[in-house]
Every structure is written in structure tokens, then in C-alpha cells.
Motif scaffolding. Structure first.
Motif, PDB file in Angstrom:
ATOM      1  N   ILE A  13       0.580  -0.665  -0.110  1.00 11.52           N
ATOM      2  CA  ILE A  13      -0.356   0.089   0.214  1.00 11.52           C
ATOM      3  C   ILE A  13       1.097   1.007  -0.049  1.00 11.52           C
ATOM      4  CG2 ILE A  13      -1.743   1.446   1.665  1.00 11.52           C
ATOM      5  CD1 ILE A  13      -2.661  -1.264   2.352  1.00 11.52           C
ATOM      6  N   VAL A  14       1.503   1.277   0.694  1.00 14.20           N
ATOM      7  CA  VAL A  14       2.924   2.320   0.797  1.00 14.20           C
ATOM      8  C   VAL A  14       3.427   2.577   0.186  1.00 14.20           C
ATOM      9  CG1 VAL A  14       5.043   3.445   2.071  1.00 14.20           C
ATOM     10  CG2 VAL A  14       3.176   1.977   3.564  1.00 14.20           C
ATOM     11  N   GLU A  15       4.459   1.738  -0.580  1.00 14.06           N
ATOM     12  CA  GLU A  15       4.955   1.779  -2.311  1.00 14.06           C
ATOM     13  C   GLU A  15       4.036   1.896  -3.718  1.00 14.06           C
ATOM     14  OE1 GLU A  15       7.845   1.015  -3.021  1.00 14.06           O
ATOM     15  OE2 GLU A  15       7.772   1.314  -1.062  1.00 14.06           O
ATOM     16  N   LEU A  16       2.437   1.788  -3.398  1.00 14.69           N
ATOM     17  CA  LEU A  16       1.871   2.336  -4.321  1.00 14.69           C
ATOM     18  C   LEU A  16       1.051   3.709  -3.951  1.00 14.69           C
ATOM     19  CD1 LEU A  16      -0.479   1.289  -6.819  1.00 14.69           C
ATOM     20  CD2 LEU A  16      -2.134   1.330  -4.910  1.00 14.69           C
ATOM     21  N   LEU A  17       0.928   4.199  -2.905  1.00 14.56           N
ATOM     22  CA  LEU A  17       1.169   5.482  -2.588  1.00 14.56           C
ATOM     23  C   LEU A  17       1.939   6.711  -2.967  1.00 14.56           C
ATOM     24  CD1 LEU A  17      -1.031   5.279   0.537  1.00 14.56           C
ATOM     25  CD2 LEU A  17      -1.574   5.864  -1.434  1.00 14.56           C
ATOM     26  N   LYS A  18       3.589   5.602  -2.791  1.00 14.16           N
ATOM     27  CA  LYS A  18       4.520   7.093  -2.965  1.00 14.16           C
ATOM     28  C   LYS A  18       4.660   6.942  -4.747  1.00 14.16           C
ATOM     29  CE  LYS A  18       7.501   6.042   0.762  1.00 14.16           C
ATOM     30  NZ  LYS A  18       9.136   4.620   0.842  1.00 14.16           N
ATOM     31  N   LYS A  19       3.824   5.788  -5.408  1.00 15.39           N
ATOM     32  CA  LYS A  19       4.256   5.666  -7.141  1.00 15.39           C
ATOM     33  C   LYS A  19       3.249   7.004  -7.276  1.00 15.39           C
ATOM     34  CE  LYS A  19       5.138   1.421  -7.875  1.00 15.39           C
ATOM     35  NZ  LYS A  19       4.387   0.254  -8.376  1.00 15.39           N
ATOM     36  N   SER A  20       2.085   7.837  -6.658  1.00 18.07           N
ATOM     37  CA  SER A  20       1.116   8.909  -6.960  1.00 18.07           C
ATOM     38  C   SER A  20       1.605   9.777  -6.024  1.00 18.07           C
ATOM     39  CB  SER A  20      -0.389   8.439  -7.082  1.00 18.07           C
ATOM     40  OG  SER A  20      -0.279   7.305  -8.143  1.00 18.07           O
ATOM     41  N   PRO A  21       3.022  10.598  -6.405  1.00 15.69           N
ATOM     42  CA  PRO A  21       2.453  11.016  -5.148  1.00 15.69           C
ATOM     43  C   PRO A  21       1.429  12.696  -4.431  1.00 15.69           C
ATOM     44  CG  PRO A  21       4.133  12.028  -6.997  1.00 15.69           C
ATOM     45  CD  PRO A  21       3.373  10.623  -7.235  1.00 15.69           C
ATOM     46  N   GLY A  22       1.533  12.410  -3.414  1.00 14.38           N
ATOM     47  CA  GLY A  22       0.523  13.811  -3.081  1.00 14.38           C
ATOM     48  C   GLY A  22      -0.414  13.380  -3.244  1.00 14.38           C
ATOM     49  N   ALA A  23      -1.212  11.975  -3.675  1.00 16.74           N
ATOM     50  CA  ALA A  23      -2.622  11.990  -4.557  1.00 16.74           C
ATOM     51  C   ALA A  23      -3.615  10.858  -3.578  1.00 16.74           C
ATOM     52  CB  ALA A  23      -2.624  11.284  -5.818  1.00 16.74           C
ATOM     53  N   VAL A  24      -4.338  11.383  -3.624  1.00 15.92           N
ATOM     54  CA  VAL A  24      -5.413  10.045  -2.840  1.00 15.92           C
ATOM     55  C   VAL A  24      -6.155   9.303  -3.569  1.00 15.92           C
ATOM     56  CG1 VAL A  24      -7.514  10.666  -1.404  1.00 15.92           C
ATOM     57  CG2 VAL A  24      -5.974  12.474  -1.037  1.00 15.92           C
ATOM     58  N   LEU A  25      -6.491   8.428  -3.222  1.00 11.66           N
ATOM     59  CA  LEU A  25      -6.832   7.244  -3.808  1.00 11.66           C
ATOM     60  C   LEU A  25      -7.814   6.166  -2.617  1.00 11.66           C
ATOM     61  CD1 LEU A  25      -3.783   5.778  -5.344  1.00 11.66           C
ATOM     62  CD2 LEU A  25      -4.922   7.313  -6.306  1.00 11.66           C
ATOM     63  N   SER A  26      -8.977   6.007  -3.550  1.00  6.65           N
ATOM     64  CA  SER A  26      -9.672   5.395  -2.599  1.00  6.65           C
ATOM     65  C   SER A  26      -9.331   4.107  -1.904  1.00  6.65           C
ATOM     66  CB  SER A  26     -11.078   5.934  -3.494  1.00  6.65           C
ATOM     67  OG  SER A  26     -11.177   4.317  -5.167  1.00  6.65           O
ATOM     68  N   ARG A  27     -10.040   3.686  -1.399  1.00  7.01           N
ATOM     69  CA  ARG A  27      -9.603   1.782  -1.020  1.00  7.01           C
ATOM     70  C   ARG A  27      -9.996   1.076  -2.084  1.00  7.01           C
ATOM     71  NH1 ARG A  27     -13.697   0.060   4.559  1.00  7.01           N
ATOM     72  NH2 ARG A  27     -15.107   0.094   1.875  1.00  7.01           N
ATOM     73  N   LYS A  28     -11.121   1.155  -3.219  1.00 12.15           N
ATOM     74  CA  LYS A  28     -11.134   0.421  -4.335  1.00 12.15           C
ATOM     75  C   LYS A  28     -10.269   0.647  -4.538  1.00 12.15           C
ATOM     76  CE  LYS A  28     -15.172  -0.703  -7.510  1.00 12.15           C
ATOM     77  NZ  LYS A  28     -16.714   0.095  -8.870  1.00 12.15           N
ATOM     78  N   ASP A  29      -9.577   1.642  -5.612  1.00 13.08           N
ATOM     79  CA  ASP A  29      -8.735   1.858  -6.163  1.00 13.08           C
ATOM     80  C   ASP A  29      -7.157   1.544  -6.224  1.00 13.08           C
ATOM     81  OD1 ASP A  29      -9.893   3.277  -8.377  1.00 13.08           O
ATOM     82  OD2 ASP A  29      -9.225   5.249  -7.319  1.00 13.08           O
ATOM     83  N   HIS A  32      -7.989  -2.872  -6.315  1.00  6.35           N
ATOM     84  CA  HIS A  32      -7.858  -3.084  -7.837  1.00  6.35           C
ATOM     85  C   HIS A  32      -6.290  -2.970  -8.509  1.00  6.35           C
ATOM     86  CE1 HIS A  32     -11.165  -3.475  -8.869  1.00  6.35           C
ATOM     87  NE2 HIS A  32     -12.251  -2.279  -8.657  1.00  6.35           N
ATOM     88  N   ALA A  33      -5.760  -1.776  -7.596  1.00  5.17           N
ATOM     89  CA  ALA A  33      -4.680  -2.075  -7.888  1.00  5.17           C
ATOM     90  C   ALA A  33      -3.648  -3.524  -7.789  1.00  5.17           C
ATOM     91  CB  ALA A  33      -3.554  -0.501  -7.815  1.00  5.17           C
ATOM     92  N   LEU A  34      -3.958  -4.091  -6.538  1.00  7.96           N
ATOM     93  CA  LEU A  34      -2.981  -4.516  -5.386  1.00  7.96           C
ATOM     94  C   LEU A  34      -3.612  -5.875  -5.632  1.00  7.96           C
ATOM     95  CD1 LEU A  34      -1.972  -2.413  -2.369  1.00  7.96           C
ATOM     96  CD2 LEU A  34      -0.899  -2.718  -4.220  1.00  7.96           C
ATOM     97  N   ASN A  35      -4.281  -6.015  -6.866  1.00  7.48           N
ATOM     98  CA  ASN A  35      -4.676  -7.506  -6.826  1.00  7.48           C
ATOM     99  C   ASN A  35      -5.848  -7.789  -5.606  1.00  7.48           C
ATOM    100  OD1 ASN A  35      -4.947  -6.664 -10.442  1.00  7.48           O
ATOM    101  ND2 ASN A  35      -3.050  -7.418  -9.413  1.00  7.48           N
ATOM    102  N   VAL A  36      -6.421  -7.629  -5.185  1.00  5.31           N
ATOM    103  CA  VAL A  36      -6.589  -8.209  -3.369  1.00  5.31           C
ATOM    104  C   VAL A  36      -8.101  -9.431  -4.000  1.00  5.31           C
ATOM    105  CG1 VAL A  36      -7.749  -8.043  -1.032  1.00  5.31           C
ATOM    106  CG2 VAL A  36      -5.837  -6.052  -2.262  1.00  5.31           C
ATOM    107  N   ARG A  37      -7.852 -10.669  -3.915  1.00  6.44           N
ATOM    108  CA  ARG A  37      -8.640 -11.315  -3.764  1.00  6.44           C
ATOM    109  C   ARG A  37      -9.580 -11.243  -2.847  1.00  6.44           C
ATOM    110  NH1 ARG A  37      -3.989 -14.630  -4.537  1.00  6.44           N
ATOM    111  NH2 ARG A  37      -4.094 -15.751  -2.798  1.00  6.44           N
ATOM    112  N   LYS A  38     -10.335 -12.154  -2.465  1.00  8.62           N
ATOM    113  CA  LYS A  38     -11.871 -11.441  -1.493  1.00  8.62           C
ATOM    114  C   LYS A  38     -11.420 -12.467  -0.601  1.00  8.62           C
ATOM    115  CE  LYS A  38     -16.356 -12.394  -1.506  1.00  8.62           C
ATOM    116  NZ  LYS A  38     -17.874 -13.326  -1.817  1.00  8.62           N
ATOM    117  N   GLU A  39     -11.148 -13.196  -0.096  1.00  5.37           N
ATOM    118  CA  GLU A  39     -10.731 -14.204   1.048  1.00  5.37           C
ATOM    119  C   GLU A  39      -9.713 -13.416   1.695  1.00  5.37           C
ATOM    120  OE1 GLU A  39      -8.383 -16.657  -2.705  1.00  5.37           O
ATOM    121  OE2 GLU A  39     -10.481 -15.169  -2.502  1.00  5.37           O
TER     122      GLU A  39
END
Length: 740
Positions: A13-29, A32-39
Motif C-alpha cells: 500500500i505504501v509503495e503504491l501511494l508513493k508512485k502517486s505522490p500527493g494523490a488521494v486514492l480510494s480503497r477500491k482503487d 484493484h491496483a494490488l489485485n486483492v482477492r476476496k478471501e
């Protein structure tokens, strides 16, 4: 194990947010970006909560997250659309930030603003809001003054200035209701209020000649007048040429040379001469006004020329880079007057190769001032002239240089140009297409070879050939692959035979464009080809000029109207003096700044020029509402068809909702609209008959109705049937779950 997996998610999560510096991302986004499985979703949510408690990320609002840091802010230029939203281009980071209309925060089009990011659509598009205006683009605004019993205000002519400007009675200059005025923008303290200003000039009624063009000039922040300090510098420039001025110059006053310009030109910054040498070669002289003699660095004149960057040629006036005393008098190469120049004298063989040259300050005395039309009549044998033989030899050299350039890959664009005949009120009474004559080409080729020779000269005199002396170049990058693919798709839709290639060269494009010469689609194809190319720019880095097919190219030939040319003259003089080659520390950085400013102002000038032309075209066609014309389909979109009228090149739109004879389906691969029931097809390049229905000056467009497709042919039915079958198929059943 659970803790280990949670930590793994936290790191991701931290690495993903670092790729979009200063941006605000939703939980859904994020999921999706991390390919989180349902379980794994509960572990993912736990990771988010842990990061918040640890202070590593911030929960901004409902299911929205960003890194724990000062939210990223950037400074850039805001460009707004007529729809109201805008984009801030951040040059240092090379990305854009989308700004919705409610988030403009009192900023107008082209203002320099500080924008704060607040969202990114799955990391692809940054969104933000304007925190503050760093620098206003406009200081003055042209609009219509209105007064009512409660207050008075100015409605801006420019639709991108989206708020009326309040004017207090004691700041109105006693303007009358309905008059056109110039208002100085002063303050705008709260978004819910309107900006305030002071009227500084009353232009007159809305029909006052020239007011419309003045309005366009102010909307692009083009300075109509020069500051007094600049005019003072110009007035003090000495008129007489002294012996000291002539020291070290080539004295070419006894050489036969002349200028060739438009018949209504007022400044002449280039003269040409030609001799035939005993060895059969040509000696071509290109003599350019030595503006650098009069405009010294760091003076008020120089600073203003740098700020303007270029002269702007609008329909009924020129907004010059230099005051008239210099541009039209002291620096203008007027006939029978001694003038200080910078000359590039080239020996050119019969193959068009420059085998020898000399570049030096000079003094000339032009023998004659020719117009393009006069020269063409002499070349065609329609009129005789004492300089006819020289001109005919020049035309021979012109053809040699052209053939060499095209053979080596130079691209020849024949984009149509028009000239307006205006009445005493500044309204267009006639649109006259401008034919490109050999006399035009003659001057163009001579200027091109001079510019190329000067750029090559810098490489030749540089002590280090691998790192040439700092210089300013005119460069043109190779086309973008994506744009070229769209261009090839366009050619396929136009049924133009061509052979696709992986590596697009300038020679390939030149051969392709030569193959469509003389066809009715020629104008449209060349316009699309031109839009598919990268834009030429000024740069301190020499990457070559793709469109011309030159490895080395600069701008040397127009210092009266282009600031980079003036700088090139200064550099040539500096490098010709002993010991000056070593004094280049920091120069490249300075040249980068100059190149960036010149490119910016050139593009602004081009937009202003196009806007003035578009306005006059609309004024012209407004007189023909209800009348019929023939034209070519110049664009097809799902919302309508663009048609460019023959000979006068006025473009208008036929909205698809007005095409009531059928339900039209847009076929993007073929740039076509196809009738579902009648199978009527309208595609790019079709000849059509239209009627002019309306002119909307605020949206800057003409509306047409389609009367007849003159290009309709039975051969299109096969594709129509295929498309209609595709669009009338039953929808597919929903797919089942994907097998693992």
C-alpha cells in the motif's frame, strides 16, 4: 502468518501511494491496483487501519487515503476549455492535473497557478484544485460595458474569462452602456463575488472598426503598445551610419541586391543577391538586417523583445516585436538606403551543395523592392525588367535546391492560406485564396539554405566537435508512433493507397504526400499529416529538423520579427571575435531560457493569428445565411460532420441531430457516419452541398445543414451492410464465471 500477510499488504500500500505522490486514492482503487482477492480483503482492510494508527497514511475522507506528508502541490499553467474545466500542466514533472470548474478558485485560462492534488483515478489521471493564482496571464480585458440602477459591470469578450467584472462608477471613465472598453483587472477576493476592475480606455461601439481584433489581442495578452522606456530607446537609436559602424564590415553597397516581400509589407529584413562564378557555381548572398547593432542586451528594448518573442500577424494589423522606428525604418532594408546587415554568402554548385561560404557583418544598399507577384510575372515572361536575368538565374538555383531537399527527405506542405479584403468598417467583403508562387519558393529556399549553413558553421568552428559551442537551434522531433498510427488509419479510411512502415522517415512522408497531389482530398490529407507531426521548437540542443530533413538548422533570417534570430546574430558576432569562444560559462542555461520563452510566445502568436482568421471567416459567412455552398467533409465525429467550403476554406459543423433523414451510426475505423435504414454513408473527403444555417460567435463556429452528398457511390454498400449487421446483432449473453 496473518501478521506477516498484513505487513506484506502494508508495504504494498505504501509503495503504491508513493508512485502517486500527493494523490488521494480510494480503497477500491488501492485494492484493484494490488489485485486483492476476496478471501484477503479483511487482511487488506486491517493493513489500512494499521497504517493509519502508525501515522504512515492519512484517512482523508470516506474510504480515501494518502501518504502522511504535506499534500503535494505543484505550480503550472492552467489551460481551460470552453466547457469550463481545465488542466494544469506541470512542466518540471511532465504531467497534467485535471481541475473541475468548481475548483478553479478564481483562476482564468493561462494563469500560472498552484494546484494541490487530491485524487488520482487508479493512478492514471491526477485531479486537483487551484489553491492560489501565482501570476495572472491577463492584466487587461476587453468587453462590453453595462450599467443598471444598482451597479455597472463589463462582460468579457473572451468566453474563457467566465465572470463579469464589476466597475465602480468613479472607475468607469463615464463609459456608455453597450460600449466596448478595456478594463484593468484589479482584484478578486472571494470566489462567490465577482472580480473588480477599472476601465482604462473606451474603444467605442461594438461595430467600431478593429475592435474585434483588439479584443482577440488582449485575450492572448498581446501588448498593443510599447512601454515608454522602450519607445525612448527606439527614438534614441542613431539614424546615421558612422565610420565606426562600418569598421570590420563587408562593404557590399556596390553589389546588386534586392528584397522580395508581400506587396503590403512594411518591414524588409532580408535581401538577396546572386552571381554566376567562372567555375559555373552560384554565389548566393542572403543579407539580413543587423538588428543586434541597435538592440543591445539588457536594455529596455531587448527585454521587451524577449518578452514578446515574436511579431504577431493578425488579419488587419501586426503586433510587432520591435517599435516601428526600428522595424519599419532603421532596420528595414529599404531601397536606395545604406543599411547595416549580417550576410551569409554561399558558393553553391550545380548539385545544390554549399562548397564554400562566408558569414560576416556587412553593409548593403538595396537596388529594388520587389513584390512576389512582380517577380513571378518576370519569371513567367509577362513583364521585362533590368534584373530579369538575375531573377531567372535565381529561379534555376531555387529548383536545384528544392529538388535536392525533397530528394533527401524534406517534406513539402501546401497548407491553404487566405487573404481578406476588408471594408472601411473592418468587415470582410471577400476571401481570396493565396496561391503559392515560385517567387515564394525562391525566397523560402534561399532562407532555408542560409539558416542551415549558419547552423553548420557553429559546428565547424567549435573547438570540440563532440560538444559544439552553445547555440540556439530550430529543431523538429520525429513523429510520435501513436500519432502516425492514427494518421495511417486515417489514410485507410480515405482509401489512399500507401505502404505502412515501422520506421517513418521524412522521405517516406514526402513521397506519400507527393502521391496525393492534385486530388480533391489533398488539402485535408495534408492538414491531418501536419497535425500528426510534432511541433517545431527552439532549443539549445541540436536534434535536427525532421520536416526539413536537415541535421543542422537554426533561425538567422528574421531578427526584426523573431527574438531567437537576434540572439543568433549576437552569438555569431561573439564567436567571430578572438578569445570570445571561451566565454561560454552559463550560456547554455541562458539559451535554454530564451528558447523556452520564444517557443511559448510563438505558439501563443499562432493561436492568436488563427483566432483572428477564424473570426473574420465567420463574419464573412454570416452574410450568406440561407445560401448553399459546396465543400469537403473535413472531419467526422459521432456528434456531427465538419465541412470545409471550397476556395474560401470556411469550416462549419453539421450536427448529427439535424440529420433527420436517418439514424446515423458512427464507424470510427473508417471515419464515417452510416445511415441505419438508408445505408447513406458520409466519410472524410466527400464532396457535399450544404446550406449555411447559423453563426455562433461566442462558440466560434458556423452551423450548416447537409443537403446532398455529391460523392455517394454504390461501391460503399458492402461495408455498410457489414457495419449494420454488427450494430443490429442481439446482445451477447453474460459470461459465466471464469474457470480457474
Amino acid at each position: 502468518m496473518t501478521r506477516k500477510k498484513t505487513n506484506k499488504f502494508k508495504n504494498k500500500i505504501v509503495e503504491l501511494l508513493k508512485k502517486s505522490p500527493g494523490a488521494v486514492l480510494s480503497r477500491k482503487d488501492i485494492s484493484h491496483a494490488l489485485n486483492v482477492r476476496k478471501e484477503e480483503y479483511n487482511l487488506f482492510q486491517s493493513a489500512l487501519q494499521s497504517l493509519i494508527k502508525e501515522g504512515k497514511i492519512v484517512h482523508v475522507k470516506k474510504h480515501q487515503y494518502t501518504l502522511k506528508q504535506v499534500m503535494q502541490r505543484y505550480v503550472g499553467e492552467l489551460r481551460t476549455t470552453r466547457a469550463g474545466f481545465g488542466f494544469v500542466y506541470v512542466e518540471e514533472e511532465d504531467f497534467e492535473v485535471f481541475v473541475a470548474q468548481p475548483n478553479l478558485n478564481r483562476a482564468f485560462d493561462r494563469d500560472i497557478v498552484e494546484v494541490q492534488l487530491y485524487a488520482a483515478s487508479r493512478g492514471k489521471r491526477f485531479e486537483g484544485f487551484v489553491r492560489r493564482v501565482v501570476k495572472r496571464f491577463r492584466e487587461f480585458i476587453v468587453g462590453t460595458y453595462h450599467r443598471n440602477p444598482y451597479y455597472s459591470y463589463v462582460v468579457p469578450d473572451d468566453p474563457k474569462v467566465y465572470r463579469d467584472i464589476i466597475v465602480a462608477p468613479d472607475r468607469s471613465l463615464d463609459a456608455k452602456d453597450g460600449q466596448k472598453v478595456i478594463v484593468k483587472f484589479e482584484r478578486w477576493e472571494r470566489d462567490e463575488h465577482n472580480p473588480e476592475g477599472t476601465i482604462i480606455e473606451i474603444l467605442g461601439d461594438k461595430d467600431t472598426p478593429g475592435v474585434d481584433i483588439v479584443s482577440i489581442a488582449y485575450s492572448f495578452n498581446l501588448p498593443i503598445r510599447f512601454p515608454e522606456a522602450v519607445e525612448k530607446d527606439a527614438r534614441e537609436a542613431p539614424e546615421k551610419i558612422t565610420a565606426a559602424d562600418l569598421k570590420g564590415r563587408l562593404d557590399l553597397r556596390n553589389e546588386v541586391c534586392f528584397t522580395i516581400d508581400p506587396h503590403d509589407a512594411k518591414d524588409f529584413d532580408d535581401a538577396v543577391s546572386l552571381k554566376l562564378l567562372d567555375n559555373g557555381n552560384f554565389e548566393l548572398g542572403v543579407h539580413i538586417a543587423d538588428v543586434s547593432h541597435y538592440v543591445k542586451p539588457e536594455t529596455a528594448l531587448d527585454k521587451e523583445a524577449y518578452r514578446r518573442g515574436t511579431s504577431v500577424y493578425m488579419v488587419d494589423r501586426v503586433v510587432p516585436m520591435l517599435p516601428e522606428r526600428l522595424s519599419n525604418q532603421l532596420c528595414s532594408l529599404r531601397p536606395n538606403e545604406d543599411r547595416l546587415t549580417f550576410s551569409c554568402i554561399m558558393e553553391i554548385n550545380r548539385k545544390g551543395e554549399v562548397v564554400n561560404y562566408k558569414i560576416a557583418p556587412s553593409v548593403i544598399n538595396s537596388n529594388r523592392r520587389f513584390s512576389y507577384e512582380e517577380v513571378q510575372d518576370i519569371l513567367d515572361g509577362k513583364t521585362d525588367d533590368p534584373y530579369a536575368e538575375i531573377l531567372k538565374q535565381m529561379d534555376v538555383l531555387r529548383e536545384i535546391l528544392m529538388n535536392k531537399r525533397f530528394t533527401e527527405g524534406g517534406i513539402d506542405f501546401e497548407t491553404p492560406e487566405v487573404k481578406f479584403v476588408l471594408d472601411e468598417k473592418g468587415k470582410p467583403v471577400e476571401i481570396v485564396p493565396q496561391k503559392r508562387l515560385n517567387s515564394h519558393r525562391l525566397v523560402e529556399e534561399f532562407m532555408l539554405i542560409a539558416n542551415k549553413t549558419v547552423a553548420q558553421h557553429i559546428k565547424k568552428i567549435s573547438p570540440n566537435k563532440q560538444a559544439p559551442l552553445p547555440f540556439i537551434y530550430r529543431v523538429h522531433e520525429k513523429p510520435d508512433e501513436e500519432k502516425m498510427n492514427r494518421f495511417f488509419n486515417f489514410l485507410s479510411a480515405m482509401r489512399v493507397p500507401f505502404k505502412p512502415v515501422k520506421r517513418v522517415t521524412s522521405r517516406y512522408l514526402q513521397n506519400l504526400l507527393a502521391s496525393i497531389k492534385g486530388t480533391k482530398e489533398e488539402v485535408i490529407i495534408e492538414e491531418v499529416a501536419l497535425r500528426s507531426m510534432m511541433k517545431a521548437v527552439y532549443s539549445e540542443q541540436n536534434i535536427g529538423h525532421f520536416g526539413l530533413g536537415f541535421k543542422d538548422y537554426t533561425h538567422f533570417t528574421s531578427p526584426i520579427r523573431r527574438y531567437p534570430d537576434l540572439v543568433v546574430h549576437r552569438l555569431l558576432r561573439q564567436y567571430s571575435q578572438n578569445g570570445e569562444m571561451g566565454k561560454v560559462k552559463g550560456l547554455k542555461k541562458t539559451l535554454h531560457k530564451i528558447a523556452t520563452q520564444a517557443t511559448k510566445m510563438e505558439r501563443l502568436a499562432m493561436e492568436a493569428e488563427r483566432e483572428s482568421i477564424k473570426l473574420k471567416k465567420l463574419e464573412y459567412i454570416e452574410k450568406f445565411i440561407g445560401e448553399e455552398f459546396e465543400g469537403l467533409v473535413s472531419g467526422v465525429q459521432a456528434f456531427g460532420v465538419f465541412v470545409e467550403l471550397k476556395d474560401i476554406f470556411v469550416e462549419g459543423i453539421v450536427p448529427v441531430e439535424t440529420m433527420t433523414d436517418d439514424f446515423y451510426i458512427y464507424d470510427e475505423p473508417t471515419f464515417s457516419l452510416i445511415g441505419r435504414d438508408t445505408e447513406t454513408t458520409i466519410r472524410l473527403g466527400d464532396e457535399v452541398r450544404i446550406r449555411v444555417e447559423e453563426v455562433d460567435f461566442e462558440r466560434r463556429r458556423a452551423r450548416f445543414s447537409l443537403l446532398e452528398n455529391l460523392s455517394d457511390e454504390p461501391g460503399r454498400s458492402e461495408h455498410r451492410t457489414h457495419l449494420l449487421n454488427e450494430t443490429t446483432r442481439q446482445p451477447r449473453r453474460k459470461r459465466g464465471k471464469r474457470r480457474k
